[in-house]
Design a protein around this motif. Structure first.
Motif, mmCIF file in Angstrom:
data_model
loop_
_atom_site.group_PDB
_atom_site.id
_atom_site.type_symbol
_atom_site.label_atom_id
_atom_site.label_comp_id
_atom_site.label_asym_id
_atom_site.label_seq_id
_atom_site.Cartn_x
_atom_site.Cartn_y
_atom_site.Cartn_z
ATOM 1 N N ASP A 125 -11.997 -49.268 -8.776
ATOM 2 C CA ASP A 125 -11.142 -48.095 -8.979
ATOM 3 C C ASP A 125 -11.086 -47.659 -10.442
ATOM 4 O O ASP A 125 -10.015 -47.652 -11.067
ATOM 5 C CB ASP A 125 -9.737 -48.373 -8.438
ATOM 6 N N SER A 126 -12.217 -47.280 -10.996
ATOM 7 C CA SER A 126 -12.279 -46.752 -12.362
ATOM 8 C C SER A 126 -13.629 -46.096 -12.565
ATOM 9 O O SER A 126 -14.592 -46.369 -11.838
ATOM 10 C CB SER A 126 -12.072 -47.867 -13.399
ATOM 11 N N THR A 127 -13.693 -45.228 -13.560
ATOM 12 C CA THR A 127 -14.960 -44.590 -13.906
ATOM 13 C C THR A 127 -15.847 -45.592 -14.642
ATOM 14 O O THR A 127 -15.369 -46.366 -15.468
ATOM 15 C CB THR A 127 -14.703 -43.367 -14.805
ATOM 16 N N CYS A 128 -17.131 -45.572 -14.327
ATOM 17 C CA CYS A 128 -18.064 -46.475 -15.000
ATOM 18 C C CYS A 128 -18.152 -46.145 -16.488
ATOM 19 O O CYS A 128 -18.071 -44.974 -16.892
ATOM 20 C CB CYS A 128 -19.452 -46.372 -14.375
ATOM 21 N N THR A 129 -18.283 -47.160 -17.293
ATOM 22 C CA THR A 129 -18.382 -46.989 -18.742
ATOM 23 C C THR A 129 -19.688 -47.601 -19.245
ATOM 24 O O THR A 129 -20.375 -48.325 -18.519
ATOM 25 C CB THR A 129 -17.194 -47.656 -19.457
ATOM 26 N N ALA A 130 -20.017 -47.287 -20.493
ATOM 27 C CA ALA A 130 -21.257 -47.769 -21.106
ATOM 28 C C ALA A 130 -21.342 -49.291 -20.982
ATOM 29 O O ALA A 130 -20.317 -49.978 -21.074
ATOM 30 C CB ALA A 130 -21.308 -47.340 -22.562
ATOM 31 N N GLY A 170 -15.373 -43.470 -4.128
ATOM 32 C CA GLY A 170 -16.485 -43.100 -4.988
ATOM 33 C C GLY A 170 -17.800 -43.083 -4.240
ATOM 34 O O GLY A 170 -17.886 -42.652 -3.089
ATOM 35 N N GLN A 171 -18.842 -43.571 -4.919
ATOM 36 C CA GLN A 171 -20.167 -43.618 -4.332
ATOM 37 C C GLN A 171 -20.249 -44.706 -3.270
ATOM 38 O O GLN A 171 -19.903 -45.854 -3.514
ATOM 39 C CB GLN A 171 -21.209 -43.891 -5.420
ATOM 40 N N SER A 192 -17.808 -52.975 -10.001
ATOM 41 C CA SER A 192 -16.712 -52.897 -10.969
ATOM 42 C C SER A 192 -16.332 -51.474 -11.339
ATOM 43 O O SER A 192 -15.474 -51.273 -12.198
ATOM 44 C CB SER A 192 -17.083 -53.673 -12.238
ATOM 45 N N CYS A 193 -16.919 -50.466 -10.723
ATOM 46 C CA CYS A 193 -16.538 -49.069 -10.986
ATOM 47 C C CYS A 193 -16.987 -48.211 -9.817
ATOM 48 O O CYS A 193 -17.794 -48.633 -8.985
ATOM 49 C CB CYS A 193 -17.130 -48.571 -12.312
ATOM 50 N N SER A 194 -16.461 -46.984 -9.752
ATOM 51 C CA SER A 194 -16.627 -46.168 -8.550
ATOM 52 C C SER A 194 -17.934 -45.401 -8.482
ATOM 53 O O SER A 194 -18.336 -44.964 -7.400
ATOM 54 C CB SER A 194 -15.468 -45.167 -8.451
ATOM 55 N N GLY A 195 -18.599 -45.174 -9.620
ATOM 56 C CA GLY A 195 -19.830 -44.399 -9.611
ATOM 57 C C GLY A 195 -19.627 -42.909 -9.669
ATOM 58 O O GLY A 195 -20.591 -42.139 -9.600
ATOM 59 N N ILE A 196 -18.361 -42.463 -9.799
ATOM 60 C CA ILE A 196 -18.068 -41.040 -9.984
ATOM 61 C C ILE A 196 -17.114 -40.889 -11.161
ATOM 62 O O ILE A 196 -16.506 -41.864 -11.609
ATOM 63 C CB ILE A 196 -17.444 -40.401 -8.728
ATOM 64 N N ASP A 197 -16.997 -39.662 -11.651
ATOM 65 C CA ASP A 197 -16.071 -39.399 -12.746
ATOM 66 C C ASP A 197 -14.676 -39.151 -12.169
ATOM 67 O O ASP A 197 -14.385 -38.072 -11.675
ATOM 68 C CB ASP A 197 -16.549 -38.194 -13.557
ATOM 69 N N GLN A 198 -13.828 -40.156 -12.241
ATOM 70 C CA GLN A 198 -12.467 -40.056 -11.703
ATOM 71 C C GLN A 198 -11.507 -39.396 -12.681
ATOM 72 O O GLN A 198 -10.369 -39.075 -12.302
ATOM 73 C CB GLN A 198 -11.908 -41.448 -11.381
ATOM 74 N N GLY A 199 -11.901 -39.261 -13.923
ATOM 75 C CA GLY A 199 -10.972 -38.798 -14.931
ATOM 76 C C GLY A 199 -9.853 -39.808 -15.107
ATOM 77 O O GLY A 199 -10.078 -41.011 -15.152
ATOM 78 N N ALA A 200 -8.634 -39.302 -15.172
ATOM 79 C CA ALA A 200 -7.477 -40.193 -15.331
ATOM 80 C C ALA A 200 -6.905 -40.632 -13.990
ATOM 81 O O ALA A 200 -5.921 -41.374 -13.940
ATOM 82 C CB ALA A 200 -6.392 -39.489 -16.149
ATOM 83 N N SER A 201 -7.507 -40.194 -12.888
ATOM 84 C CA SER A 201 -6.977 -40.497 -11.558
ATOM 85 C C SER A 201 -7.382 -41.900 -11.116
ATOM 86 O O SER A 201 -8.426 -42.415 -11.509
ATOM 87 C CB SER A 201 -7.487 -39.484 -10.533
#
Length: 521
Positions: free
Chosen positions: A328-333, A291-292, A345-354
Protein backbone atom coordinates in the motif's frame (compact mmCIF):
# COMPACT_ATOMS: atom_id res chain seq x y z
CA UNK A 1 -93.79 48.06 18.36
CA UNK A 2 -91.42 45.09 18.41
CA UNK A 3 -91.04 41.98 16.20
CA UNK A 4 -92.52 38.93 17.92
CA UNK A 5 -90.00 36.17 18.96
CA UNK A 6 -89.88 32.99 16.83
CA UNK A 7 -89.41 29.50 18.17
CA UNK A 8 -85.78 28.34 17.79
CA UNK A 9 -85.09 25.87 14.93
CA UNK A 10 -82.34 23.13 14.59
CA UNK A 11 -79.54 24.55 12.41
CA UNK A 12 -79.12 22.79 9.09
CA UNK A 13 -75.90 20.89 8.53
CA UNK A 14 -74.17 21.59 5.24
CA UNK A 15 -71.71 18.95 4.01
CA UNK A 16 -68.32 20.19 2.72
CA UNK A 17 -66.92 17.55 0.41
CA UNK A 18 -63.49 19.17 0.61
CA UNK A 19 -63.46 18.75 4.39
CA UNK A 20 -64.59 15.15 4.05
CA UNK A 21 -61.70 14.45 1.69
CA UNK A 22 -59.18 16.03 4.10
CA UNK A 23 -60.53 13.95 6.99
CA UNK A 24 -60.31 10.76 4.95
CA UNK A 25 -56.73 11.50 3.91
CA UNK A 26 -55.71 12.24 7.49
CA UNK A 27 -57.42 9.09 8.75
CA UNK A 28 -55.65 6.93 6.20
CA UNK A 29 -52.31 8.59 6.94
CA UNK A 30 -52.68 8.10 10.70
CA UNK A 31 -53.82 4.51 10.21
CA UNK A 32 -50.90 3.74 7.86
CA UNK A 33 -48.43 5.40 10.22
CA UNK A 34 -49.75 3.41 13.13
CA UNK A 35 -49.58 0.23 11.10
CA UNK A 36 -45.99 0.94 10.11
CA UNK A 37 -45.03 1.62 13.73
CA UNK A 38 -46.67 -1.54 15.04
CA UNK A 39 -45.37 -3.58 12.12
CA UNK A 40 -41.82 -2.45 12.70
CA UNK A 41 -42.11 -3.28 16.39
CA UNK A 42 -43.58 -6.71 15.69
CA UNK A 43 -41.50 -7.82 12.69
CA UNK A 44 -38.22 -6.13 13.75
CA UNK A 45 -36.91 -5.46 10.26
CA UNK A 46 -33.52 -7.01 9.55
CA UNK A 47 -30.94 -4.24 9.80
CA UNK A 48 -27.56 -5.33 8.39
CA UNK A 49 -24.42 -4.91 10.45
CA UNK A 50 -21.71 -2.67 9.07
CA UNK A 51 -19.03 -4.30 6.95
CA UNK A 52 -15.73 -5.13 8.61
CA UNK A 53 -12.42 -4.13 7.07
CA UNK A 54 -9.46 -6.51 7.37
CA UNK A 55 -6.21 -6.19 5.43
CA UNK A 56 -3.89 -9.04 4.55
CA UNK A 57 -0.23 -8.89 5.57
CA UNK A 58 2.38 -11.05 3.86
CA UNK A 59 4.35 -12.16 6.92
CA UNK A 60 7.33 -13.60 5.05
CA UNK A 61 7.80 -10.73 2.59
CA UNK A 62 10.84 -8.48 2.87
CA UNK A 63 11.06 -5.83 4.18
CA UNK A 64 8.71 -6.91 6.98
CA UNK A 65 5.55 -4.85 7.38
CA UNK A 66 5.16 -3.41 10.92
CA UNK A 67 1.59 -4.58 11.47
CA UNK A 68 2.31 -4.70 15.21
CA UNK A 69 2.25 -0.88 15.41
CA UNK A 70 -0.79 0.07 13.28
CA UNK A 71 -0.74 3.58 11.85
CA UNK A 72 -4.51 3.94 12.17
CA UNK A 73 -7.78 2.05 12.75
CA UNK A 74 -7.71 0.75 9.19
CA UNK A 75 -4.77 -1.44 10.22
CA UNK A 76 -6.29 -2.71 13.47
CA UNK A 77 -7.67 -5.93 11.97
CA UNK A 78 -5.14 -7.92 9.95
CA UNK A 79 -5.04 -11.32 8.27
CA UNK A 80 -1.53 -12.79 8.55
CA UNK A 81 -0.57 -14.90 5.55
CA UNK A 82 0.14 -17.76 4.81
CA UNK A 83 0.45 -20.92 6.88
CA UNK A 84 1.23 -23.91 4.66
CA UNK A 85 2.70 -27.37 5.12
CA UNK A 86 6.39 -27.52 5.96
CA UNK A 87 8.08 -28.82 2.78
CA UNK A 88 10.50 -30.93 4.85
CA UNK A 89 8.14 -32.18 7.57
CA UNK A 90 4.95 -32.83 5.62
CA UNK A 91 1.99 -32.43 7.95
CA UNK A 92 3.47 -29.62 10.04
CA UNK A 93 2.46 -25.96 9.85
CA UNK A 94 4.97 -23.40 8.64
CA UNK A 95 4.92 -19.78 7.55
CA UNK A 96 5.24 -19.82 3.79
CA UNK A 97 7.38 -22.94 3.93
CA UNK A 98 10.22 -20.80 5.29
CA UNK A 99 9.71 -20.78 9.06
CA UNK A 100 8.34 -23.27 11.54
CA UNK A 101 6.19 -21.65 14.23
CA UNK A 102 9.18 -21.62 16.60
CA UNK A 103 11.46 -20.20 13.92
CA UNK A 104 8.94 -17.47 13.15
CA UNK A 105 8.98 -16.55 16.84
CA UNK A 106 12.77 -16.27 16.97
CA UNK A 107 13.68 -15.03 13.49
CA UNK A 108 10.86 -12.61 12.66
CA UNK A 109 9.53 -12.08 16.22
CA UNK A 110 6.02 -13.10 15.13
CA UNK A 111 4.68 -14.10 18.57
CA UNK A 112 5.91 -10.84 20.07
CA UNK A 113 4.50 -8.76 17.22
CA UNK A 114 1.06 -10.37 17.48
CA UNK A 115 1.07 -9.64 21.20
CA UNK A 116 2.03 -6.03 20.52
CA UNK A 117 -0.81 -5.62 18.01
CA UNK A 118 -3.30 -6.84 20.61
CA UNK A 119 -1.89 -4.45 23.20
CA UNK A 120 -2.86 -1.62 20.82
CA UNK A 121 -6.44 -2.95 20.67
CA UNK A 122 -5.96 -4.64 17.30
CA UNK A 123 -6.67 -8.23 16.31
CA UNK A 124 -5.01 -10.80 14.07
CA UNK A 125 -6.34 -13.71 12.09
CA UNK A 126 -4.26 -16.31 10.30
CA UNK A 127 -4.77 -17.38 6.71
CA UNK A 128 -4.03 -20.98 5.71
CA UNK A 129 -3.16 -21.78 2.11
CA UNK A 130 -2.54 -19.18 -0.56
CA UNK A 131 -1.24 -19.51 -4.08
CA UNK A 132 2.14 -21.04 -3.24
CA UNK A 133 3.03 -23.99 -1.04
CA UNK A 134 0.88 -26.95 -0.04
CA UNK A 135 -2.22 -26.37 2.08
CA UNK A 136 -2.35 -28.53 5.22
CA UNK A 137 -5.55 -30.26 4.11
CA UNK A 138 -3.67 -31.69 1.13
CA UNK A 139 -0.40 -32.44 2.95
CA UNK A 140 -2.01 -34.18 5.94
CA UNK A 141 -3.51 -37.44 4.76
CA UNK A 142 -4.86 -38.33 8.21
CA UNK A 143 -7.76 -36.26 9.55
CA UNK A 144 -6.60 -36.38 13.17
CA UNK A 145 -3.13 -35.19 12.14
CA UNK A 146 -4.78 -32.37 10.22
CA UNK A 147 -6.82 -31.39 13.27
CA UNK A 148 -3.62 -31.26 15.32
CA UNK A 149 -1.84 -29.14 12.70
CA UNK A 150 -4.62 -26.54 12.51
CA UNK A 151 -5.06 -26.58 16.29
CA UNK A 152 -1.36 -25.95 16.87
CA UNK A 153 -1.63 -22.65 14.99
CA UNK A 154 -4.95 -21.71 16.59
CA UNK A 155 -3.62 -22.34 20.08
CA UNK A 156 -0.27 -20.65 19.52
CA UNK A 157 -1.78 -17.36 18.41
CA UNK A 158 -5.01 -17.66 20.44
CA UNK A 159 -7.17 -17.28 17.35
CA UNK A 160 -10.91 -16.77 17.35
CA UNK A 161 -11.10 -16.49 13.56
CA UNK A 162 -9.21 -18.09 10.69
CA UNK A 163 -9.13 -17.74 6.92
CA UNK A 164 -8.83 -20.68 4.51
CA UNK A 165 -7.37 -19.36 1.24
CA UNK A 166 -8.08 -22.18 -1.22
CA UNK A 167 -6.86 -21.84 -4.79
CA UNK A 168 -4.94 -23.56 -7.54
CA UNK A 169 -4.16 -27.24 -7.03
CA UNK A 170 -5.78 -27.18 -3.59
CA UNK A 171 -9.22 -26.83 -5.16
CA UNK A 172 -8.59 -29.86 -7.40
CA UNK A 173 -7.98 -32.14 -4.39
CA UNK A 174 -11.41 -33.56 -3.58
CA UNK A 175 -10.19 -35.89 -0.82
CA UNK A 176 -8.21 -33.08 0.78
CA UNK A 177 -11.31 -30.86 0.67
CA UNK A 178 -13.31 -33.49 2.55
CA UNK A 179 -10.57 -33.98 5.16
CA UNK A 180 -10.29 -30.23 5.64
CA UNK A 181 -14.05 -29.87 6.16
CA UNK A 182 -14.15 -32.72 8.67
CA UNK A 183 -11.14 -31.33 10.57
CA UNK A 184 -12.61 -27.83 10.78
CA UNK A 185 -15.95 -29.24 11.96
CA UNK A 186 -14.19 -31.10 14.77
CA UNK A 187 -12.20 -28.01 15.78
CA UNK A 188 -15.34 -25.87 15.91
CA UNK A 189 -17.16 -28.49 17.99
CA UNK A 190 -14.28 -28.70 20.46
CA UNK A 191 -14.21 -24.91 20.71
CA UNK A 192 -17.95 -24.81 21.38
CA UNK A 193 -17.60 -27.44 24.08
CA UNK A 194 -15.11 -25.14 25.80
CA UNK A 195 -17.51 -22.16 25.51
CA UNK A 196 -15.31 -20.64 22.81
CA UNK A 197 -15.86 -20.00 19.13
CA UNK A 198 -13.91 -20.14 15.89
CA UNK A 199 -15.12 -18.15 12.90
CA UNK A 200 -14.07 -19.63 9.55
CA UNK A 201 -13.90 -17.62 6.34
CA UNK A 202 -13.35 -19.30 2.98
CA UNK A 203 -11.34 -17.21 0.53
CA UNK A 204 -11.84 -18.39 -3.05
CA UNK A 205 -11.14 -17.15 -6.59
CA UNK A 206 -14.05 -15.61 -8.47
CA UNK A 207 -14.80 -14.70 -12.07
CA UNK A 208 -17.23 -11.98 -13.15
CA UNK A 209 -19.84 -14.76 -13.02
CA UNK A 210 -18.92 -15.66 -9.42
CA UNK A 211 -17.22 -18.71 -7.95
CA UNK A 212 -15.66 -21.30 -10.19
CA UNK A 213 -17.14 -24.80 -10.10
CA UNK A 214 -14.28 -25.95 -7.86
CA UNK A 215 -14.73 -22.99 -5.53
CA UNK A 216 -18.46 -23.61 -5.22
CA UNK A 217 -17.74 -27.27 -4.48
CA UNK A 218 -15.42 -26.21 -1.64
CA UNK A 219 -18.25 -24.19 -0.07
CA UNK A 220 -20.80 -26.98 -0.39
CA UNK A 221 -18.35 -29.53 1.03
CA UNK A 222 -17.80 -27.36 4.12
CA UNK A 223 -21.54 -26.82 4.63
CA UNK A 224 -22.35 -30.50 4.06
CA UNK A 225 -19.81 -31.45 6.75
CA UNK A 226 -21.55 -29.20 9.26
CA UNK A 227 -18.95 -26.43 9.35
CA UNK A 228 -20.27 -23.08 10.57
CA UNK A 229 -19.02 -20.94 7.65
CA UNK A 230 -18.75 -17.29 8.71
CA UNK A 231 -18.48 -16.12 5.13
CA UNK A 232 -17.13 -16.60 1.62
CA UNK A 233 -14.49 -14.09 0.63
CA UNK A 234 -14.14 -13.54 -3.11
CA UNK A 235 -10.66 -12.88 -4.50
CA UNK A 236 -11.89 -10.16 -6.83
CA UNK A 237 -8.67 -9.97 -8.84
CA UNK A 238 -6.84 -11.42 -11.84
CA UNK A 239 -9.94 -11.51 -14.03
CA UNK A 240 -7.86 -11.22 -17.21
CA UNK A 241 -9.59 -8.03 -18.33
CA UNK A 242 -8.21 -4.81 -19.80
CA UNK A 243 -8.99 -1.85 -17.54
CA UNK A 244 -9.20 1.85 -18.40
CA UNK A 245 -10.99 4.99 -17.23
CA UNK A 246 -14.01 3.98 -19.32
CA UNK A 247 -13.81 0.35 -18.22
CA UNK A 248 -12.71 0.45 -14.57
CA UNK A 249 -11.91 -2.71 -12.64
CA UNK A 250 -14.40 -1.73 -9.95
CA UNK A 251 -17.25 -2.53 -12.38
CA UNK A 252 -15.98 -6.10 -12.68
CA UNK A 253 -15.45 -6.38 -8.90
CA UNK A 254 -19.03 -5.31 -8.22
CA UNK A 255 -20.37 -7.68 -10.90
CA UNK A 256 -18.43 -10.61 -9.44
CA UNK A 257 -19.56 -9.76 -5.90
CA UNK A 258 -23.21 -9.71 -6.92
CA UNK A 259 -22.81 -13.11 -8.56
CA UNK A 260 -21.05 -14.44 -5.45
CA UNK A 261 -23.92 -13.18 -3.29
CA UNK A 262 -26.43 -15.23 -5.27
CA UNK A 263 -24.25 -18.35 -5.07
CA UNK A 264 -23.77 -17.99 -1.33
CA UNK A 265 -27.47 -17.61 -0.72
CA UNK A 266 -28.24 -20.66 -2.88
CA UNK A 267 -25.49 -22.81 -1.32
CA UNK A 268 -26.68 -22.10 2.22
CA UNK A 269 -30.29 -22.75 1.20
CA UNK A 270 -29.29 -26.11 -0.30
CA UNK A 271 -27.63 -26.91 3.03
CA UNK A 272 -30.87 -26.16 4.88
CA UNK A 273 -29.86 -22.68 6.03
CA UNK A 274 -32.20 -20.12 4.53
CA UNK A 275 -30.68 -16.64 4.36
CA UNK A 276 -32.37 -13.32 3.75
CA UNK A 277 -30.78 -11.04 1.17
CA UNK A 278 -29.13 -9.03 3.94
CA UNK A 279 -27.93 -12.15 5.74
CA UNK A 280 -26.40 -13.45 2.53
CA UNK A 281 -24.54 -10.18 1.95
CA UNK A 282 -23.20 -10.45 5.50
CA UNK A 283 -21.53 -13.70 4.42
CA UNK A 284 -19.82 -12.16 1.38
CA UNK A 285 -16.29 -10.78 1.39
CA UNK A 286 -14.61 -8.64 -1.26
CA UNK A 287 -10.83 -8.70 -1.62
CA UNK A 288 -9.23 -6.76 -4.48
CA UNK A 289 -5.53 -6.73 -5.30
CA UNK A 290 -4.55 -3.09 -5.02
CA UNK A 291 -2.63 -1.36 -7.79
CA UNK A 292 -1.07 -3.50 -10.47
CA UNK A 293 -2.43 -7.05 -10.46
CA UNK A 294 -0.82 -10.26 -11.71
CA UNK A 295 -2.39 -9.45 -15.09
CA UNK A 296 -0.41 -6.71 -16.86
CA UNK A 297 -3.56 -5.10 -18.32
CA UNK A 298 -5.48 -5.11 -15.04
CA UNK A 299 -5.10 -2.25 -12.55
CA UNK A 300 -7.11 -1.47 -9.41
CA UNK A 301 -6.94 2.28 -8.80
CA UNK A 302 -7.74 4.50 -5.83
CA UNK A 303 -10.92 5.53 -7.69
CA UNK A 304 -11.85 1.84 -7.95
CA UNK A 305 -11.36 1.57 -4.19
CA UNK A 306 -13.81 4.43 -3.63
CA UNK A 307 -16.46 2.67 -5.74
CA UNK A 308 -15.98 -0.67 -3.97
CA UNK A 309 -16.12 1.00 -0.57
CA UNK A 310 -19.44 2.69 -1.40
CA UNK A 311 -20.86 -0.55 -2.78
CA UNK A 312 -19.82 -2.40 0.38
CA UNK A 313 -21.64 0.19 2.46
CA UNK A 314 -24.75 0.09 0.28
CA UNK A 315 -25.23 -3.67 0.52
CA UNK A 316 -23.48 -4.20 3.90
CA UNK A 317 -21.10 -6.96 2.92
CA UNK A 318 -19.59 -8.98 5.73
CA UNK A 319 -16.01 -8.06 4.99
CA UNK A 320 -13.84 -5.90 2.79
CA UNK A 321 -10.17 -6.85 2.58
CA UNK A 322 -7.22 -6.17 0.30
CA UNK A 323 -3.97 -7.70 -0.82
CA UNK A 324 -1.95 -6.32 0.87
CA UNK A 325 -0.77 -3.80 3.46
CA UNK A 326 2.79 -4.54 2.35
CA UNK A 327 1.94 -3.10 -1.08
CA UNK A 328 0.00 0.00 0.00
CA UNK A 329 2.43 2.68 -1.20
CA UNK A 330 3.88 4.11 -4.37
CA UNK A 331 7.09 2.45 -5.53
CA UNK A 332 10.24 4.46 -4.91
CA UNK A 333 13.76 4.44 -6.36
CA UNK A 334 15.43 2.38 -7.61
CA UNK A 335 12.04 1.09 -8.87
CA UNK A 336 9.98 3.25 -11.23
CA UNK A 337 6.71 4.66 -9.92
CA UNK A 338 4.56 2.74 -12.41
CA UNK A 339 5.15 -0.95 -13.09
CA UNK A 340 3.40 -3.78 -14.90
CA UNK A 341 5.20 -6.43 -12.84
CA UNK A 342 3.79 -7.10 -9.36
CA UNK A 343 5.93 -6.02 -6.41
CA UNK A 344 5.56 -7.25 -2.82
CA UNK A 345 6.43 -3.90 -1.21
CA UNK A 346 4.58 -1.32 -3.37
CA UNK A 347 1.49 -1.07 -5.53
CA UNK A 348 3.02 -0.41 -8.96
CA UNK A 349 0.88 2.69 -9.53
CA UNK A 350 1.17 6.32 -8.53
CA UNK A 351 -1.07 6.55 -5.45
CA UNK A 352 0.00 10.06 -4.55
CA UNK A 353 -0.78 10.71 -0.91
CA UNK A 354 -3.67 8.21 -0.89
CA UNK A 355 -3.63 4.87 0.88
CA UNK A 356 -5.87 2.05 -0.28
CA UNK A 357 -6.45 0.89 3.30
CA UNK A 358 -7.90 4.27 4.26
CA UNK A 359 -10.11 4.48 1.16
CA UNK A 360 -11.43 0.91 1.30
CA UNK A 361 -12.10 1.08 5.05
CA UNK A 362 -13.80 4.48 5.10
CA UNK A 363 -16.99 4.31 7.20
CA UNK A 364 -16.58 0.57 7.67
CA UNK A 365 -15.94 -1.12 10.98
CA UNK A 366 -12.28 -1.90 11.68
CA UNK A 367 -13.25 -3.94 14.74
CA UNK A 368 -12.38 -7.66 14.76
CA UNK A 369 -15.04 -9.88 13.21
CA UNK A 370 -14.99 -12.04 16.35
CA UNK A 371 -14.35 -10.61 19.83
CA UNK A 372 -11.20 -11.71 21.59
CA UNK A 373 -11.91 -14.30 24.31
CA UNK A 374 -12.31 -13.05 27.86
CA UNK A 375 -10.85 -16.14 29.42
CA UNK A 376 -8.15 -16.03 32.07
CA UNK A 377 -4.62 -15.52 30.77
CA UNK A 378 -2.79 -18.65 29.74
CA UNK A 379 0.89 -19.37 29.37
CA UNK A 380 0.85 -18.95 25.58
CA UNK A 381 3.13 -16.40 23.88
CA UNK A 382 0.19 -14.08 23.20
CA UNK A 383 -0.39 -13.34 26.88
CA UNK A 384 1.72 -10.54 28.31
CA UNK A 385 2.48 -10.36 32.05
CA UNK A 386 2.21 -7.13 34.00
CA UNK A 387 5.59 -5.40 34.18
CA UNK A 388 7.55 -5.42 37.44
CA UNK A 389 8.03 -2.05 39.07
CA UNK A 390 10.74 -0.64 41.27
CA UNK A 391 10.49 1.59 44.35
CA UNK A 392 9.75 4.70 42.32
CA UNK A 393 7.22 2.91 40.11
CA UNK A 394 9.67 2.49 37.24
CA UNK A 395 9.62 -0.73 35.24
CA UNK A 396 12.48 -3.04 36.19
CA UNK A 397 14.08 -5.19 33.50
CA UNK A 398 15.43 -8.56 34.56
CA UNK A 399 18.41 -9.81 32.51
CA UNK A 400 17.45 -13.40 33.39
CA UNK A 401 14.11 -13.10 31.57
CA UNK A 402 15.01 -10.53 28.91
CA UNK A 403 15.46 -12.04 25.43
CA UNK A 404 17.98 -9.34 24.49
CA UNK A 405 20.47 -7.15 26.39
CA UNK A 406 18.93 -4.37 28.47
CA UNK A 407 19.41 -0.93 26.95
CA UNK A 408 22.32 1.06 28.36
CA UNK A 409 22.38 4.85 27.86
CA UNK A 410 26.16 4.69 27.35
CA UNK A 411 26.00 1.78 24.90
CA UNK A 412 26.44 2.06 21.15
CA UNK A 413 23.93 0.23 18.97
CA UNK A 414 24.28 -0.44 15.22
CA UNK A 415 21.17 -0.59 13.05
CA UNK A 416 19.27 -3.85 13.54
CA UNK A 417 20.35 -4.31 17.17
CA UNK A 418 17.59 -5.53 19.49
CA UNK A 419 17.45 -4.54 23.15
CA UNK A 420 14.99 -4.62 26.05
CA UNK A 421 13.79 -1.51 27.80
CA UNK A 422 10.96 -1.39 30.34
CA UNK A 423 9.74 -4.88 29.40
CA UNK A 424 9.56 -3.98 25.72
CA UNK A 425 11.75 -5.16 22.85
CA UNK A 426 13.05 -2.47 20.51
CA UNK A 427 15.13 -2.64 17.35
CA UNK A 428 17.54 0.08 16.23
CA UNK A 429 16.69 1.58 12.85
CA UNK A 430 20.22 2.94 12.50
CA UNK A 431 23.33 3.46 14.64
CA UNK A 432 22.37 5.16 17.89
CA UNK A 433 23.66 5.91 21.35
CA UNK A 434 22.14 7.74 24.29
CA UNK A 435 18.61 8.00 22.87
CA UNK A 436 16.04 6.30 25.11
CA UNK A 437 13.93 3.71 23.27
CA UNK A 438 10.55 5.21 22.48
CA UNK A 439 11.94 8.77 22.42
CA UNK A 440 12.77 10.91 19.42
CA UNK A 441 16.38 11.55 18.51
CA UNK A 442 18.01 14.53 16.83
CA UNK A 443 15.64 16.16 14.36
CA UNK A 444 12.64 14.42 15.90
CA UNK A 445 13.37 11.06 14.23
CA UNK A 446 13.06 8.04 16.54
CA UNK A 447 16.03 5.65 16.16
CA UNK A 448 14.19 2.79 17.86
CA UNK A 449 11.27 0.74 16.56
CA UNK A 450 8.98 -1.03 19.02
CA UNK A 451 8.79 -4.77 18.30
CA UNK A 452 6.64 -5.94 21.20
CA UNK A 453 6.58 -6.95 24.86
CA UNK A 454 8.80 -9.37 26.73
CA UNK A 455 6.84 -12.62 26.77
CA UNK A 456 6.48 -15.41 29.32
CA UNK A 457 9.15 -18.01 28.77
CA UNK A 458 11.62 -15.57 27.21
CA UNK A 459 15.24 -16.34 27.99
CA UNK A 460 18.38 -14.34 27.25
CA UNK A 461 19.61 -14.57 23.68
CA UNK A 462 23.20 -15.78 23.15
CA UNK A 463 25.70 -12.94 23.58
CA UNK A 464 27.82 -11.88 20.61
CA UNK A 465 31.35 -13.31 20.53
CA UNK A 466 34.60 -12.44 18.79
CA UNK A 467 37.67 -14.57 18.11
CA UNK A 468 40.12 -14.83 20.99
CA UNK A 469 42.80 -12.19 20.66
CA UNK A 470 40.51 -9.56 19.12
CA UNK A 471 40.81 -7.70 22.44
CA UNK A 472 42.81 -8.56 25.59
CA UNK A 473 41.18 -10.99 27.98
CA UNK A 474 39.63 -9.32 31.02
CA UNK A 475 41.88 -9.51 34.09
CA UNK A 476 40.35 -8.96 37.57
CA UNK A 477 43.66 -7.48 38.77
CA UNK A 478 43.93 -4.99 35.93
CA UNK A 479 42.55 -1.42 36.28
CA UNK A 480 40.54 -0.28 33.25
CA UNK A 481 39.79 3.23 32.06
CA UNK A 482 36.87 4.44 29.95
CA UNK A 483 36.99 3.20 26.36
CA UNK A 484 39.12 0.10 27.04
CA UNK A 485 37.88 -3.04 25.30
CA UNK A 486 38.22 -6.60 26.62
CA UNK A 487 36.97 -10.12 26.01
CA UNK A 488 35.40 -12.34 28.65
CA UNK A 489 34.76 -15.89 27.41
CA UNK A 490 34.85 -14.46 23.91
CA UNK A 491 32.19 -11.79 24.63
CA UNK A 492 33.37 -8.21 23.90
CA UNK A 493 32.86 -5.37 26.41
CA UNK A 494 33.91 -1.73 26.61
CA UNK A 495 34.64 0.17 29.84
CA UNK A 496 32.30 3.09 30.55
CA UNK A 497 34.43 4.44 33.41
CA UNK A 498 37.38 3.44 35.57
CA UNK A 499 37.00 0.10 37.31
CA UNK A 500 38.99 -2.77 38.74
CA UNK A 501 37.77 -6.24 39.67
CA UNK A 502 34.23 -5.66 38.42
CA UNK A 503 33.42 -8.56 36.08
CA UNK A 504 31.82 -7.54 32.74
CA UNK A 505 28.24 -8.68 32.29
CA UNK A 506 27.54 -8.90 36.03
CA UNK A 507 24.79 -6.50 37.23
CA UNK A 508 25.80 -4.25 40.12
CA UNK A 509 24.00 -1.57 42.08
CA UNK A 510 24.49 1.79 40.42
CA UNK A 511 25.17 0.20 37.02
CA UNK A 512 27.95 -1.92 35.57
CA UNK A 513 31.12 -0.15 34.45
CA UNK A 514 31.01 -2.30 31.31
CA UNK A 515 28.80 -2.15 28.24
CA UNK A 516 28.36 -4.99 25.76
CA UNK A 517 29.83 -4.36 22.33
CA UNK A 518 27.33 -5.26 19.61
CA UNK A 519 28.52 -6.50 16.22
CA UNK A 520 29.28 -3.56 13.96
CA UNK A 521 29.64 -1.09 16.81
Amino acid sequence: MSTPALAPQRPRTRISWLRVLVVLVCTVAVSWGGYRTVSAAVTQLDEPDPAVFAAYVDVTAWPPYPFETPSGPEEANVVLSFVVADPERGCAPSWGGYYSLDEAASEIELDRRVSQLRLTGGQARVSFGGQLGTELGTACTDTEDLVDAYQEVIDRYELTSIDLDLEGATLQDVEGSERRAEAIRQIQEEAAAADESLAVWLTLPVAPTGLTAEGLAAVTTMLAAGVDVAGVNGMTMDFGVVTSESAPLSDVVVEASKALHGQVRAAFADAGQSLSENDAWAKVGITPMIGQSDVATEVFTVEDAEVVNQFAQDVAVGQVAMWSLNRDSTCTAPLPTVLTVVQTSCSGIDQGASRFAEVLSADLASRPAVPAPESAPSASPAVVPAPSTGPAGEVVDDPETSPFPIWDPLGTYPGGTKIVWQKQVYQARYWTSGVTPGAAGAGGDAPWTLVGPVLPGDTPAPLPTLPEGTYPAWDPEEPYTAGTRVLLDGVPYEAKWWSQGQEPGTPVQGGSPWVLIHPGA
